[in-house]
Design an enzyme around this catalytic site. Sequence first.
Site, PDB file in Angstrom:
ATOM      1  N   LYS A   7      11.117   9.623  -9.707  1.00  0.00           N
ATOM      2  CA  LYS A   7      10.728   8.463 -10.522  1.00  0.00           C
ATOM      3  C   LYS A   7      11.911   7.511 -10.646  1.00  0.00           C
ATOM      4  O   LYS A   7      11.771   6.290 -10.491  1.00  0.00           O
ATOM      5  CB  LYS A   7      10.251   8.922 -11.905  1.00  0.00           C
ATOM      6  CG  LYS A   7       8.903   9.622 -11.854  1.00  0.00           C
ATOM      7  CD  LYS A   7       8.567  10.374 -13.132  1.00  0.00           C
ATOM      8  CE  LYS A   7       7.297  11.208 -12.916  1.00  0.00           C
ATOM      9  NZ  LYS A   7       6.972  12.090 -14.025  1.00  0.00           N
ATOM     10  N   GLN A  26       8.692  14.207 -19.732  1.00  0.00           N
ATOM     11  CA  GLN A  26       8.319  15.048 -18.591  1.00  0.00           C
ATOM     12  C   GLN A  26       7.787  16.392 -19.084  1.00  0.00           C
ATOM     13  O   GLN A  26       8.415  17.050 -19.915  1.00  0.00           O
ATOM     14  CB  GLN A  26       9.553  15.238 -17.688  1.00  0.00           C
ATOM     15  CG  GLN A  26       9.263  15.964 -16.397  1.00  0.00           C
ATOM     16  CD  GLN A  26       8.347  15.178 -15.464  1.00  0.00           C
ATOM     17  OE1 GLN A  26       8.491  13.976 -15.278  1.00  0.00           O
ATOM     18  NE2 GLN A  26       7.378  15.865 -14.883  1.00  0.00           N
ATOM     19  N   ASP A  53       2.213   6.904 -19.294  1.00  0.00           N
ATOM     20  CA  ASP A  53       1.375   7.976 -18.754  1.00  0.00           C
ATOM     21  C   ASP A  53      -0.093   7.763 -19.125  1.00  0.00           C
ATOM     22  O   ASP A  53      -0.981   8.397 -18.566  1.00  0.00           O
ATOM     23  CB  ASP A  53       1.838   9.338 -19.305  1.00  0.00           C
ATOM     24  CG  ASP A  53       2.724  10.094 -18.317  1.00  0.00           C
ATOM     25  OD1 ASP A  53       2.660   9.789 -17.114  1.00  0.00           O
ATOM     26  OD2 ASP A  53       3.482  10.974 -18.761  1.00  0.00           O
TER      27      ASP A  53
END
Length: 287
Positions: free
Chosen positions: A54, A98, A123
Site C-alpha cells: 500500500k 490493518q 476501507d
Amino acid sequence: MAARILEGKVYAQKLKEDAGKKAAELREKYGMAPGLAVIIVGENPASQVYVRNKHKSCEELGISSEVISMPEESTKEELLARIDDLNGDTKIHGILVQLPLPKQIAAYEAEILNRIAPEKDVDGFHPVNVGRLVTGEAGLVPCTPAGCIRMLDMAGIPLDGKRAVVIGRSNIVGKPMFHLLLARHATVTVCHSHTANLAEITREADILVAAIGKPNFVTADMVKPGAAVIDVGINRIAPKKLMGDVDFEQVKEVAGAITPVPGGVGLLTVAMLMQNVVKAMEMQMQA
Ligand code: NDP
C-alpha cells in the site's frame, strides 16, 4: 471456446493511473497531497507485506503515506487514541487499521474500526458508509467489491438487467457486492453456506462472483456458458501457492470471461484503495 481472461494487472494499472492523475490535480488545487495513514499493530508478516504494498503504491502515485507501527502488546485505548489523533489531522484524508489485530484487542475490532471518522474510512467498513451504500448516497465503498465493479465496467461487461449471483455474504465482500450490483440494475441473488441447490442458482448467473474462501469450490457444472466469473477468493494452499475459489482450468472452458488467481481481483483491491484516498480528500475538501 475458452473464456476471455480478465487480467487484474491491466485494470489495476488503469485505476492507479486515474488515481495518480486526480492526486496531482488535488495537489495543484489545494497545495497538499492526499494523505493515507495505515496503522499496523504487531509483527504479522503477511500484514507487513500488505502494508508495504500500500505504501509503495502511494509513493508511485504521489499520495502521501504514513505507516504507524504499534507494538504487538498495544492496548485498545492506545490504538483508539492514535485513531483520534489521525481523525483530527488535516493532512490525513484516509485511515486504515490493518487486520487482523493481535489477540488481546481482536475482540474490539468493530469498536476500533468504527472509531475512524466515516469521511476518512477508506476501507468503507464504518456503519455510516455501509448505510450510504445501502441507500445509494455518496460514500466510501469497500475496495475489493468496488474494484470488481470497475473491472467489469472497463471490460465492457454489462450489468443492467443481468442476472448476478454472489456466493458469500461477508461484510467486506459479499454484502457490498450485492448492493453495488443492485445499484447497477442487476437482478442479484446472494448465496451462503445454508443455500439449498446452490449449483441450480449459480447456473442462472450472467455474472457470478465467488467470495467463499474455499479453493476450487466453483466447478464448471455450476457455471452458465458465457458467464462472467469473478473469483475473489485467495486461498494459500502452500507457502508460495495461492488458489482462488473457482476451478480456473475447468471453468475457463465454459465461462465467457474469468479472473485468474493470482493476478486477478487481488490486484484491484490496492488500486481501489488509492482511488478511495483521492475520493476521501475530494469529499473532505468539498464539505
Ligand atoms: P468470509 O469467511 O467472511 O465469508 C465467506 C462466505 O462464504 C460466507 O458468507 C459463507 O457463508 C460462504 N460460504 C462458506 N462455505 C460455503 C458453501 N459451502 N456454500 C456457499 N457459501 C459458502 O470470507 P470473506 O468474504 O472475507 O473472503 C472470501 C474470500 O475472498 C477469501 O478467500 C478471502 O481471502 C478473499 N478475499 C480477497 C480479497 C482480495 O483482495 N481479492 C479481499 C477480501 C477477501 P456463511 O455466511 O453462511 O458462513
